[in-house]
Design a protein around this motif. Structure first.
Motif, PDB file in Angstrom:
ATOM      1  N   ILE A  55       0.841  -1.202   0.000  1.00 43.83           N
ATOM      2  CA  ILE A  55       0.000   0.000   0.000  1.00 43.83           C
ATOM      3  C   ILE A  55       0.875   1.250   0.000  1.00 43.83           C
ATOM      4  CG2 ILE A  55      -1.661   1.337   1.363  1.00 43.83           C
ATOM      5  CD1 ILE A  55      -2.817  -1.370   2.307  1.00 43.83           C
ATOM      6  N   GLU A  56       1.902   1.261   0.839  1.00 42.93           N
ATOM      7  CA  GLU A  56       2.782   2.422   0.934  1.00 42.93           C
ATOM      8  C   GLU A  56       3.511   2.677  -0.384  1.00 42.93           C
ATOM      9  OE1 GLU A  56       5.278   1.654   4.295  1.00 42.93           O
ATOM     10  OE2 GLU A  56       3.664   2.030   5.740  1.00 42.93           O
ATOM     11  N   ARG A  57       3.961   1.623  -1.040  1.00 48.79           N
ATOM     12  CA  ARG A  57       4.680   1.783  -2.306  1.00 48.79           C
ATOM     13  C   ARG A  57       3.752   2.249  -3.430  1.00 48.79           C
ATOM     14  NH1 ARG A  57       8.119  -3.479  -3.262  1.00 48.79           N
ATOM     15  NH2 ARG A  57       8.373  -2.472  -5.299  1.00 48.79           N
ATOM     16  N   ALA A  58       2.453   1.954  -3.303  1.00 48.75           N
ATOM     17  CA  ALA A  58       1.493   2.357  -4.335  1.00 48.75           C
ATOM     18  C   ALA A  58       1.036   3.798  -4.180  1.00 48.75           C
ATOM     19  CB  ALA A  58       0.280   1.432  -4.303  1.00 48.75           C
ATOM     20  N   CYS A  59       1.218   4.376  -3.001  1.00 55.36           N
ATOM     21  CA  CYS A  59       0.712   5.732  -2.753  1.00 55.36           C
ATOM     22  C   CYS A  59       1.487   6.759  -3.572  1.00 55.36           C
ATOM     23  CB  CYS A  59       0.810   6.064  -1.262  1.00 55.36           C
ATOM     24  SG  CYS A  59       0.188   7.720  -0.875  1.00 55.36           S
ATOM     25  N   PRO A  60       0.807   7.541  -4.409  1.00 53.07           N
ATOM     26  CA  PRO A  60       1.495   8.527  -5.249  1.00 53.07           C
ATOM     27  C   PRO A  60       2.050   9.720  -4.469  1.00 53.07           C
ATOM     28  CG  PRO A  60      -0.872   8.754  -5.510  1.00 53.07           C
ATOM     29  CD  PRO A  60      -0.650   7.528  -4.663  1.00 53.07           C
ATOM     30  N   PHE A  61       1.672   9.856  -3.201  1.00 48.60           N
ATOM     31  CA  PHE A  61       2.146  10.974  -2.394  1.00 48.60           C
ATOM     32  C   PHE A  61       3.404  10.632  -1.617  1.00 48.60           C
ATOM     33  CE2 PHE A  61      -2.359  11.459  -3.120  1.00 48.60           C
ATOM     34  CZ  PHE A  61      -2.380  12.707  -3.711  1.00 48.60           C
ATOM     35  N   GLY A  62       3.760   9.351  -1.597  1.00 47.28           N
ATOM     36  CA  GLY A  62       4.956   8.924  -0.893  1.00 47.28           C
ATOM     37  C   GLY A  62       4.644   7.933   0.196  1.00 47.28           C
ATOM     38  N   ARG A  63       5.661   7.559   0.919  1.00 44.71           N
ATOM     39  CA  ARG A  63       5.525   6.601   2.017  1.00 44.71           C
ATOM     40  C   ARG A  63       6.091   7.228   3.287  1.00 44.71           C
ATOM     41  NH1 ARG A  63       9.531   1.950  -0.208  1.00 44.71           N
ATOM     42  NH2 ARG A  63       8.524   2.495  -2.162  1.00 44.71           N
ATOM     43  N   PRO A  64       5.899   6.624   4.446  1.00 46.78           N
ATOM     44  CA  PRO A  64       6.431   7.215   5.679  1.00 46.78           C
ATOM     45  C   PRO A  64       7.921   7.544   5.560  1.00 46.78           C
ATOM     46  CG  PRO A  64       4.918   5.462   6.227  1.00 46.78           C
ATOM     47  CD  PRO A  64       5.085   5.423   4.730  1.00 46.78           C
ATOM     48  N   GLY A  65       8.260   8.748   5.997  1.00 43.86           N
ATOM     49  CA  GLY A  65       9.626   9.235   5.904  1.00 43.86           C
ATOM     50  C   GLY A  65       9.835  10.169   4.730  1.00 43.86           C
ATOM     51  N   ASP A  66       8.988  10.059   3.691  1.00 43.48           N
ATOM     52  CA  ASP A  66       9.066  10.971   2.552  1.00 43.48           C
ATOM     53  C   ASP A  66       8.502  12.334   2.949  1.00 43.48           C
ATOM     54  OD1 ASP A  66      10.166   8.990   1.018  1.00 43.48           O
ATOM     55  OD2 ASP A  66       8.351   8.564  -0.123  1.00 43.48           O
ATOM     56  N   ARG A  67       8.788  13.327   2.132  1.00 44.42           N
ATOM     57  CA  ARG A  67       8.358  14.689   2.438  1.00 44.42           C
ATOM     58  C   ARG A  67       7.475  15.273   1.352  1.00 44.42           C
ATOM     59  NH1 ARG A  67      13.927  17.232   5.077  1.00 44.42           N
ATOM     60  NH2 ARG A  67      13.937  15.807   6.864  1.00 44.42           N
ATOM     61  N   LEU A  68       6.586  16.149   1.776  1.00 41.02           N
ATOM     62  CA  LEU A  68       5.712  16.902   0.875  1.00 41.02           C
ATOM     63  C   LEU A  68       5.988  18.383   1.088  1.00 41.02           C
ATOM     64  CD1 LEU A  68       2.416  14.970   1.664  1.00 41.02           C
ATOM     65  CD2 LEU A  68       3.788  14.737  -0.419  1.00 41.02           C
ATOM     66  N   TRP A  69       6.220  19.111   0.010  1.00 44.32           N
ATOM     67  CA  TRP A  69       6.343  20.562   0.168  1.00 44.32           C
ATOM     68  C   TRP A  69       5.072  21.206  -0.370  1.00 44.32           C
ATOM     69  CZ3 TRP A  69       6.771  23.848  -4.146  1.00 44.32           C
ATOM     70  CH2 TRP A  69       7.180  23.262  -5.352  1.00 44.32           C
ATOM     71  N   VAL A  70       4.530  22.088   0.430  1.00 47.90           N
ATOM     72  CA  VAL A  70       3.202  22.652   0.176  1.00 47.90           C
ATOM     73  C   VAL A  70       3.263  23.797  -0.818  1.00 47.90           C
ATOM     74  CG1 VAL A  70       1.220  23.803   1.219  1.00 47.90           C
ATOM     75  CG2 VAL A  70       2.374  21.943   2.445  1.00 47.90           C
ATOM     76  N   ARG A  71       2.445  23.662  -1.862  1.00 47.55           N
ATOM     77  CA  ARG A  71       2.251  24.748  -2.810  1.00 47.55           C
ATOM     78  C   ARG A  71       0.979  25.490  -2.425  1.00 47.55           C
ATOM     79  NH1 ARG A  71       3.764  21.970  -8.669  1.00 47.55           N
ATOM     80  NH2 ARG A  71       5.777  23.011  -8.854  1.00 47.55           N
ATOM     81  N   GLU A  72       1.070  26.808  -2.279  1.00 44.14           N
ATOM     82  CA  GLU A  72      -0.072  27.637  -1.909  1.00 44.14           C
ATOM     83  C   GLU A  72      -0.050  28.913  -2.742  1.00 44.14           C
ATOM     84  OE1 GLU A  72       0.409  29.754   1.956  1.00 44.14           O
ATOM     85  OE2 GLU A  72       2.184  28.481   2.193  1.00 44.14           O
ATOM     86  N   THR A  73      -1.153  29.638  -2.743  1.00 41.88           N
ATOM     87  CA  THR A  73      -1.224  30.901  -3.486  1.00 41.88           C
ATOM     88  C   THR A  73      -0.262  31.899  -2.864  1.00 41.88           C
ATOM     89  OG1 THR A  73      -3.523  30.456  -4.040  1.00 41.88           O
ATOM     90  CG2 THR A  73      -2.765  32.723  -4.291  1.00 41.88           C
ATOM     91  N   ASP A  96      -2.296  34.112   4.614  1.00 38.93           N
ATOM     92  CA  ASP A  96      -2.034  34.958   5.784  1.00 38.93           C
ATOM     93  C   ASP A  96      -2.999  36.125   5.885  1.00 38.93           C
ATOM     94  OD1 ASP A  96       0.055  33.304   6.429  1.00 38.93           O
ATOM     95  OD2 ASP A  96       1.597  34.602   5.568  1.00 38.93           O
ATOM     96  N   GLY A  97      -3.879  36.272   4.885  1.00 35.17           N
ATOM     97  CA  GLY A  97      -4.854  37.356   4.929  1.00 35.17           C
ATOM     98  C   GLY A  97      -4.323  38.686   4.456  1.00 35.17           C
ATOM     99  N   ILE A  98      -3.181  38.663   3.796  1.00 37.40           N
ATOM    100  CA  ILE A  98      -2.600  39.902   3.290  1.00 37.40           C
ATOM    101  C   ILE A  98      -3.412  40.387   2.089  1.00 37.40           C
ATOM    102  CG2 ILE A  98      -0.557  40.911   2.179  1.00 37.40           C
ATOM    103  CD1 ILE A  98       1.095  38.816   3.714  1.00 37.40           C
ATOM    104  N   GLU A  99      -3.717  41.663   2.078  1.00 39.63           N
ATOM    105  CA  GLU A  99      -4.412  42.259   0.935  1.00 39.63           C
ATOM    106  C   GLU A  99      -3.390  43.008   0.096  1.00 39.63           C
ATOM    107  OE1 GLU A  99      -7.456  41.858  -0.091  1.00 39.63           O
ATOM    108  OE2 GLU A  99      -7.935  40.553   1.591  1.00 39.63           O
ATOM    109  N   ILE A 100      -3.234  42.589  -1.130  1.00 41.90           N
ATOM    110  CA  ILE A 100      -2.315  43.270  -2.039  1.00 41.90           C
ATOM    111  C   ILE A 100      -3.137  43.857  -3.170  1.00 41.90           C
ATOM    112  CG2 ILE A 100      -0.385  42.997  -3.629  1.00 41.90           C
ATOM    113  CD1 ILE A 100       0.740  40.913  -1.793  1.00 41.90           C
ATOM    114  N   ALA A 101      -3.095  45.158  -3.297  1.00 40.98           N
ATOM    115  CA  ALA A 101      -3.909  45.842  -4.294  1.00 40.98           C
ATOM    116  C   ALA A 101      -3.444  45.515  -5.705  1.00 40.98           C
ATOM    117  CB  ALA A 101      -3.842  47.346  -4.062  1.00 40.98           C
TER     118      ALA A 101
END
Length: 200
Positions: A55-73, A96-101
């Motif tokens: 199951i762990e090897r099939a997961c496209p997000f990785g297995r325990p010990g692997d890392r995910l870096w978060v993409r955000e706006t 963060d709630g920042i308003e950029i005009a």
């Protein structure tokens, strides 16, 4: 150890930053896996009955010990005080709630969609601690809390400032799932990824 990007919306990012979110669910799509032979379609083959290492090897997000870096706006090089673009290595995050005009002369918003975030702009890195495959509606109340649902003594359960109130954590999560384009009633197979935040 491998590292992969993962998209998170503003509510998810804020929940991670607050220490409330330690789990995410993603619809399980067909994947090709050497241990299973052909393309695996969740539900057609019962992967959940396979050994955990499969199951762990099939997961496209990785297995325990692997890392995910978060993409955000995000955006960069914007100085709110001087109202101008500055250092290209300075980043701001919409969660963060920042308003950029809107910048005069620009034909687009200064906010850059999460899908276009480069690794250098990432501020959240997650280490996977567990992965499993299950039906969406198998989620427990405890797992809903790990997904970022919070209990509000006055109003029940909630995510994101009153937008998904419910009298149960599962009801609140179901509302959130539907609001992000999913369909709770479809009860799809999902990858459940548990993680902990580490230094970016």
């Amino acid at each position: 150890m491998s590292e992969r990007p993962i998209l998170m919306n503003g509510a998810m990012v804020r929940a991670i930053l607050a220490g409330h979110k330690t789990q995410t669910r993603r619809v399980a799509k067909a994947v090709k896996h050497p241990d299973l032979g052909n393309v695996y379609a969740p539900g057609a083959l019962v992967l959940e009955s396979e050994p955990q290492h499969v199951i762990e090897r099939a997961c496209p997000f990785g297995r325990p010990g692997d890392r995910l870096w978060v993409r955000e706006t995000w955006t960069n090089a914007w100085d709110e005080v001087r109202n101008q673009w500055t250092d290209p290595e300075r980043y701001h995050y919409r969660a963060d709630g920042i308003e950029i005009a809107h910048v005069e002369g620009m034909d687009r918003s200064p906010w850059i969609p999460s899908i276009h975030m480069p690794r250098r702009a990432c501020r959240l890195v997650l280490e996977i601690t567990e992965v499993r495959l299950e039906r969406l509606q198998q989620i427990s109340e405890a797992d809903c809390l790990a997904e970022g649902v919070q209990q509000d003594e006055a109003n029940g359960f909630d995510i994101e400032f009153g937008t998904h109130y419910s009298n149960s954590a599962v009801g609140c999560f179901a509302s959130l799932w539907d609001s992000t384009g999913g369909n709770w009633k479809d009860n799809p197979w999902v990858w459940v990824v548990t993680f902990k935040r580490i230094e970016a």
